[in-house]
Design a protein around this motif. Structure first.
Motif, short mmCIF file in Angstrom:
data_model
loop_
_atom_site.label_atom_id
_atom_site.label_comp_id
_atom_site.label_asym_id
_atom_site.label_seq_id
_atom_site.Cartn_x
_atom_site.Cartn_y
_atom_site.Cartn_z
N LYS A 3 33.57 -15.49 61.97
CA LYS A 3 32.37 -15.90 62.69
C LYS A 3 32.52 -15.52 64.16
CE LYS A 3 29.69 -18.31 59.84
NZ LYS A 3 28.29 -18.05 59.61
N GLU A 16 27.32 -13.81 62.05
CA GLU A 16 28.22 -13.13 61.12
C GLU A 16 28.86 -11.92 61.78
OE1 GLU A 16 28.87 -14.13 58.03
OE2 GLU A 16 27.47 -15.80 58.13
N ASP A 17 30.03 -11.54 61.31
CA ASP A 17 30.69 -10.35 61.82
C ASP A 17 29.88 -9.12 61.39
OD1 ASP A 17 32.77 -9.55 63.40
OD2 ASP A 17 34.04 -8.99 61.71
N LEU A 19 27.01 -8.20 62.10
CA LEU A 19 25.59 -8.43 61.84
C LEU A 19 24.76 -7.54 62.75
CD1 LEU A 19 23.64 -10.34 60.23
CD2 LEU A 19 23.53 -11.71 62.31
#
Length: 69
Positions: A3, A16-17, A19
């Protein structure tokens, strides 16, 4: 990927990673055609929404345009 935290209109927002900006806007319920996004002090062109990935510590400001039919 874990995160990340970004700041959206002054509020801390988990994200989110990897994103993409476009996905974030969709998740947050923004109408892409009616929102302007500034990331870290720079306006992001709409063409960049699908390619720009949000990074930990990004500062985002969104401005919604309210238009009539």
């Amino acid at each position: 990927g874990g995160k990340k935290m970004i700041t959206v209109n002054g509020k801390d927002c988990p994200c989110e990673d990897s994103l993409r900006l476009s996905a974030f806007l969709d998740q947050a319920g923004y109408e892409r055609s009616r929102v302007a996004v500034e990331l870290n002090g720079e306006i992001v062109p709409k063409a960049g929404y699908d390619t720009r990935e949000l990074r930990d510590g990004d500062r985002m400001e969104t401005v919604c345009f309210v238009g009539g039919g």
